[in-house]
Write an enzyme that holds these catalytic residues in place. Structure first.
Site, short mmCIF file in Angstrom:
data_model
loop_
_atom_site.label_atom_id
_atom_site.label_comp_id
_atom_site.label_asym_id
_atom_site.label_seq_id
_atom_site.Cartn_x
_atom_site.Cartn_y
_atom_site.Cartn_z
N ASP A 1 7.19 10.85 -7.88
CA ASP A 1 7.30 9.78 -6.89
C ASP A 1 8.75 9.71 -6.45
O ASP A 1 9.63 10.30 -7.08
CB ASP A 1 6.87 8.45 -7.53
CG ASP A 1 6.98 7.28 -6.57
OD1 ASP A 1 6.56 7.42 -5.41
OD2 ASP A 1 7.53 6.22 -6.95
N SER A 2 9.01 8.97 -5.40
CA SER A 2 10.39 8.77 -4.97
C SER A 2 11.17 7.94 -5.99
O SER A 2 12.39 7.90 -5.95
CB SER A 2 10.39 8.06 -3.62
OG SER A 2 9.61 6.88 -3.71
N CYS B 1 3.34 9.32 -4.79
CA CYS B 1 3.94 8.66 -3.63
C CYS B 1 3.08 8.83 -2.37
O CYS B 1 2.74 9.96 -1.99
CB CYS B 1 5.32 9.26 -3.42
SG CYS B 1 6.21 8.62 -2.01
N GLU C 1 10.19 -4.45 -6.65
CA GLU C 1 11.21 -4.01 -7.61
C GLU C 1 12.03 -5.19 -8.13
O GLU C 1 12.55 -5.16 -9.23
CB GLU C 1 12.13 -2.97 -6.97
CG GLU C 1 11.40 -1.68 -6.70
CD GLU C 1 12.31 -0.46 -6.62
OE1 GLU C 1 13.55 -0.63 -6.68
OE2 GLU C 1 11.77 0.64 -6.51
N CYS D 1 0.86 2.20 -0.72
CA CYS D 1 2.23 2.42 -1.21
C CYS D 1 2.22 2.13 -2.71
O CYS D 1 1.56 1.17 -3.15
CB CYS D 1 3.20 1.49 -0.48
SG CYS D 1 4.87 1.53 -1.15
N HIS E 1 4.16 0.73 -4.67
CA HIS E 1 4.66 -0.55 -5.14
C HIS E 1 3.70 -1.72 -4.90
O HIS E 1 3.79 -2.76 -5.55
CB HIS E 1 5.98 -0.89 -4.44
CG HIS E 1 7.15 -0.08 -4.90
ND1 HIS E 1 7.18 1.29 -4.81
CD2 HIS E 1 8.32 -0.44 -5.47
CE1 HIS E 1 8.33 1.74 -5.28
NE2 HIS E 1 9.04 0.71 -5.69
N1 DGL Z 1 6.71 5.61 -3.29
C1 DGL Z 1 6.74 5.22 -1.91
C2 DGL Z 1 5.33 5.25 -1.33
O1 DGL Z 1 4.34 5.15 -2.04
C3 DGL Z 1 7.36 3.85 -1.73
C4 DGL Z 1 8.85 3.81 -2.02
C5 DGL Z 1 9.68 4.63 -1.04
O2 DGL Z 1 9.82 4.25 0.14
O3 DGL Z 1 10.18 5.67 -1.46
O4 DGL Z 1 5.17 5.40 -0.15
#
Ligand code: DGL
Length: 288
Positions: free
Chosen positions: A10-11, A73, A152, A184, A186
């Site tokens: 993931d990012s 992600c 977060e 997403c 989060h």
């Molecule tokens: N992990 C990203 C997503 O699911 C969200 C966080 C980001 O913008 O990197 O799209």
């Protein structure tokens, strides 16, 4: 092969919602998680940049002897699944298809909402995936970039989060959706406040939980089940200091994580740095 792990990336920390769902379903499997914490957010970046980062993330995990790659992600799944599938000879699962499938199975009035990052919304990936499964369904999308920071921050039930949610979700509500995809990593953390805004008649779909179901099916049907959990701890890699990751990870998992290692994943691909617009769609492993 039987001793190899499941790679999840993931990012940043958000993919831990997917990690948790897979961990619950496959307790015997070893998982290697990579969070590109040095370069989060991906969701506000161009598709070309996200593809370049995603390639580097996947290269790192591929070299750790993974039998399966899970793109936790949504942003990467939206814009780079094709690139990664073409370049890495292991099964690769993204979160878009599983979330789209579940949304189609859930909607009764044929009106589905999707909330996601700007990059995911712009890619139209959810709309295409849902329409491919059922072209008569209406899909409405809304980018909710502030939700990432609020999750977060741990502001799950904060009044500011509620106000922002009301603002973001009013368009989707006016479209009379009965199903809302949390597109997403989060957003599942803000489930309660989102549900309170859209009301109990709207069913929320957690794409991360949906992909976990597919991972379980794939592992069990492909005869690659392993049972090395008792001898190996899961590994967590980050690309920046682990401090912030550890703190937020507790929010996502409800417990501290062990085995956290900071790594540099872009040296091996340094040649890409000088040309940000390089077309990665034609890269193959041989070009490494
Ligand atoms: N992990 C990203 C997503 O699911 C969200 C966080 C980001 O913008 O990197 O799209």
């Amino acid at each position: 092969m039987l001793n190899s792990s499941i790679g999840i990336f993931d990012s940043g920390v958000g993919g831990l919602t997917v990690y948790r769902a897979i961990r619950e379903r496959l307790p015997e499997e070893k998982i290697i998680y990579l969070g590109d914490t040095a370069r989060i957010p991906y969701g506000t970046r161009s598709a070309a940049t996200v593809r370049r980062y995603a390639y580097q993330d996947a290269s790192f995990l591929y070299k750790q002897n993974v039998k399966l790659l899970v793109i936790a992600c949504n942003t990467i799944s939206s814009v780079a699944l094709d690139l990664l599938t073409e370049n890495f000879p292991v099964p690769i699962l993204g979160v878009i298809e599983p979330g789209a499938k579940k949304a189609i199975q859930t909607t009764k009035n044929g009106r589905i909402g999707v909330i996601a990052t700007e990059a995911t919304v712009e890619s139209n990936a959810y709309v295409k995936a849902i329409k491919t499964l059922n072209s008569s369904v209406e899909v409405y999308t809304q980018a909710c970039p502030l939700f990432v920071a609020l999750a977060e921050e741990g502001w799950h039930n904060h009044k500011a989060t509620k106000l922002i949610a009301i603002e973001y979700l009013s368009y989707l509500q006016s479209q009379e959706i009965d199903t809302l995809v949390l597109g997403c990593t989060h957003y599942p953390l803000l489930k309660e406040v989102i549900q309170s805004v859209v009301g109990s008649k709207v069913t929320l779909i957690d794409s991360g939980a949906c992909v976990a179901e597919e991972v379980e099916g794939l592992i069990k049907s492909s005869d690659t089940v392993t049972s090395n959990k008792n001898t190996c701890l899961d590994s967590f890699y980050v690309t920046d200091s682990g401090k912030r990751f550890s703190r937020i990870a507790e929010l996502f998992l409800g417990q501290p994580i062990e085995n956290l290692i900071a790594v540099d994943i872009w040296d091996e691909n340094a040649k890409f740095k000088s040309n940000i617009d390089i077309n990665l769609s034609k890269l193959s492993l041989n070009n490494l």
